[in-house]
Design a protein around this motif. Sequence first.
Motif, mmCIF file in Angstrom:
data_model
loop_
_atom_site.group_PDB
_atom_site.id
_atom_site.type_symbol
_atom_site.label_atom_id
_atom_site.label_comp_id
_atom_site.label_asym_id
_atom_site.label_seq_id
_atom_site.Cartn_x
_atom_site.Cartn_y
_atom_site.Cartn_z
ATOM 1 N N GLY A 1 0.814 -1.206 0.000
ATOM 2 C CA GLY A 1 0.000 0.000 0.000
ATOM 3 C C GLY A 1 0.847 1.255 0.000
ATOM 4 O O GLY A 1 0.549 2.231 -0.683
ATOM 5 N N PHE A 2 1.916 1.262 0.770
ATOM 6 C CA PHE A 2 2.797 2.426 0.837
ATOM 7 C C PHE A 2 3.591 2.582 -0.455
ATOM 8 O O PHE A 2 3.594 3.647 -1.084
ATOM 9 N N VAL A 3 4.263 1.521 -0.879
ATOM 10 C CA VAL A 3 5.121 1.586 -2.065
ATOM 11 C C VAL A 3 4.314 1.886 -3.319
ATOM 12 O O VAL A 3 4.694 2.727 -4.145
ATOM 13 N N GLY A 4 3.175 1.204 -3.469
ATOM 14 C CA GLY A 4 2.347 1.402 -4.663
ATOM 15 C C GLY A 4 1.819 2.819 -4.776
ATOM 16 O O GLY A 4 1.876 3.452 -5.850
ATOM 17 N N ARG A 5 1.326 3.352 -3.663
ATOM 18 C CA ARG A 5 0.768 4.702 -3.708
ATOM 19 C C ARG A 5 1.852 5.763 -3.864
ATOM 20 O O ARG A 5 1.656 6.767 -4.559
ATOM 21 N N LEU A 6 2.998 5.536 -3.239
ATOM 22 C CA LEU A 6 4.097 6.487 -3.396
ATOM 23 C C LEU A 6 4.574 6.513 -4.844
ATOM 24 O O LEU A 6 4.808 7.592 -5.429
ATOM 25 N N ALA A 7 4.704 5.337 -5.452
ATOM 26 C CA ALA A 7 5.115 5.244 -6.855
ATOM 27 C C ALA A 7 4.099 5.943 -7.757
ATOM 28 O O ALA A 7 4.464 6.658 -8.698
ATOM 29 N N ALA A 8 2.819 5.730 -7.467
ATOM 30 C CA ALA A 8 1.771 6.367 -8.273
ATOM 31 C C ALA A 8 1.841 7.891 -8.167
ATOM 32 O O ALA A 8 1.681 8.618 -9.159
ATOM 33 N N LYS A 9 2.086 8.381 -6.960
ATOM 34 C CA LYS A 9 2.179 9.831 -6.758
ATOM 35 C C LYS A 9 3.374 10.408 -7.502
ATOM 36 O O LYS A 9 3.263 11.443 -8.185
ATOM 37 N N LEU A 10 4.530 9.748 -7.395
ATOM 38 C CA LEU A 10 5.727 10.223 -8.082
ATOM 39 C C LEU A 10 5.575 10.174 -9.595
ATOM 40 O O LEU A 10 6.137 10.996 -10.315
ATOM 41 N N ALA A 11 4.791 9.182 -10.075
ATOM 42 C CA ALA A 11 4.553 9.053 -11.515
ATOM 43 C C ALA A 11 3.398 9.939 -11.994
ATOM 44 O O ALA A 11 3.036 9.903 -13.162
ATOM 45 N N GLY A 30 2.813 -0.905 20.490
ATOM 46 C CA GLY A 30 4.119 -0.284 20.595
ATOM 47 C C GLY A 30 4.461 0.660 19.468
ATOM 48 O O GLY A 30 3.601 1.112 18.696
ATOM 49 N N ILE A 31 5.750 0.952 19.345
ATOM 50 C CA ILE A 31 6.237 1.941 18.396
ATOM 51 C C ILE A 31 5.978 1.525 16.956
ATOM 52 O O ILE A 31 5.697 2.356 16.087
ATOM 53 N N LYS A 32 6.062 0.216 16.677
ATOM 54 C CA LYS A 32 5.847 -0.268 15.306
ATOM 55 C C LYS A 32 4.445 0.088 14.825
ATOM 56 O O LYS A 32 4.273 0.584 13.703
ATOM 57 N N ALA A 33 3.445 -0.155 15.657
ATOM 58 C CA ALA A 33 2.067 0.153 15.278
ATOM 59 C C ALA A 33 1.897 1.657 15.062
ATOM 60 O O ALA A 33 1.238 2.083 14.103
ATOM 61 N N ARG A 34 2.487 2.477 15.927
ATOM 62 C CA ARG A 34 2.347 3.933 15.803
ATOM 63 C C ARG A 34 2.985 4.446 14.516
ATOM 64 O O ARG A 34 2.464 5.348 13.864
ATOM 65 N N ILE A 35 4.120 3.850 14.152
ATOM 66 C CA ILE A 35 4.788 4.248 12.902
ATOM 67 C C ILE A 35 3.902 3.938 11.703
ATOM 68 O O ILE A 35 3.713 4.769 10.807
ATOM 69 N N PHE A 36 3.340 2.727 11.688
ATOM 70 C CA PHE A 36 2.502 2.337 10.548
ATOM 71 C C PHE A 36 1.221 3.173 10.483
ATOM 72 O O PHE A 36 0.743 3.510 9.397
ATOM 73 N N LEU A 37 0.660 3.498 11.631
ATOM 74 C CA LEU A 37 -0.521 4.363 11.642
ATOM 75 C C LEU A 37 -0.182 5.727 11.048
ATOM 76 O O LEU A 37 -0.956 6.289 10.260
ATOM 77 N N GLY A 38 0.970 6.268 11.416
ATOM 78 C CA GLY A 38 1.384 7.563 10.878
ATOM 79 C C GLY A 38 1.607 7.511 9.379
ATOM 80 O O GLY A 38 1.191 8.423 8.639
ATOM 81 N N ILE A 39 2.262 6.442 8.912
ATOM 82 C CA ILE A 39 2.494 6.282 7.470
ATOM 83 C C ILE A 39 1.164 6.214 6.729
ATOM 84 O O ILE A 39 0.971 6.856 5.688
ATOM 85 N N ASP A 40 0.219 5.427 7.255
ATOM 86 C CA ASP A 40 -1.056 5.271 6.573
ATOM 87 C C ASP A 40 -1.864 6.571 6.569
ATOM 88 O O ASP A 40 -2.568 6.865 5.602
ATOM 89 N N ARG A 41 -1.806 7.332 7.648
ATOM 90 C CA ARG A 41 -2.507 8.628 7.652
ATOM 91 C C ARG A 41 -1.992 9.511 6.519
ATOM 92 O O ARG A 41 -2.769 10.152 5.815
ATOM 93 N N PHE A 42 -0.666 9.532 6.362
ATOM 94 C CA PHE A 42 -0.083 10.351 5.299
ATOM 95 C C PHE A 42 -0.474 9.820 3.925
ATOM 96 O O PHE A 42 -0.886 10.581 3.045
#
Length: 287
Positions: A1-11, A30-42
């Motif tokens: 989800g992250f890689v695909g959408r980032l690639a689409a945005k850059l393209a 823990g920290i892992k879940a918080r990081i992924f939540l932040g990435i997904d919000r963006f």
Amino acid sequence: GFVGRLAAKLARVPIIIHTYHGYSIIYSGGIKARIFLGIDRFMNSISDRVIAISDPMYNDLVENLHIAKSNKTVVINLGLELERFAESNKLKGQFRQQIEIPNTTYLVGIVGRLVPVKNHKLFLSAAREVIKQIPDVLFLIIGDGELREELQRFSEEIGITKWVKFMGWQKDLPSIYSDLDCVVLTSDSEGTPVALIEALASKCPVVTTNVGGVSEVVEDQVSGYVVEPNNSEALANAIKNALQKPDKSRSMAENGHQKVLSKFASKRLISDIKSLYVQMLKDKNLL
């Protein structure tokens, strides 16, 4: 989800749509879940639409986790090719013959990856309780994954290896469902439970934990048995009821059969997705 959408945005792809089939990362904590939540919000902020495959998942994404906006999020239920499961009664007896199990032995199965979120230990713990009253039963674990060896050791520790068979990955699921007396789901989290949809399409009785999108597939005492998560005693009792009350179980499975064939058909999914794509193209003046 992250890689695909980032690639689409850059393209500079003009329309970006992302579908959530599950969100089990939050259970790691823990920290892992918080990081992924932040990435997904963006990532959801740069997406034009977010698709949730069930109402409970929509609520998680929008109301509980706050990682998607309501004006960008839509619910589109899964759609599966269920015809081969709906006709599985023609295959009845083949699977039992293949594994050399007589008709007098109950077959209880769980179908899915052997990963933590599926909670197979709950299935095995409930099996131990069922065996005490119904010894002529075999519990089949259909699927494979990282926890296989651990689950095999666990079945040895609780003394039920005689009643448990690890089947690995199986291609001919319709013939398996046709011979199972009960399909069980023990997950801690589910987007939409495909195994339950396939089982009910095959008119196979189901027992499940009440998590995620399960409520959109199975209604307790109407189309199957639904119990609270992580309650091995309640799960065992539901399995015993499913086996010892076959007429009621088959009647509920028939109810579920009619529901899943109409709600989760592939044609419906294709129509829903097409409507969304066409509307998005029109909104962007691309059609």
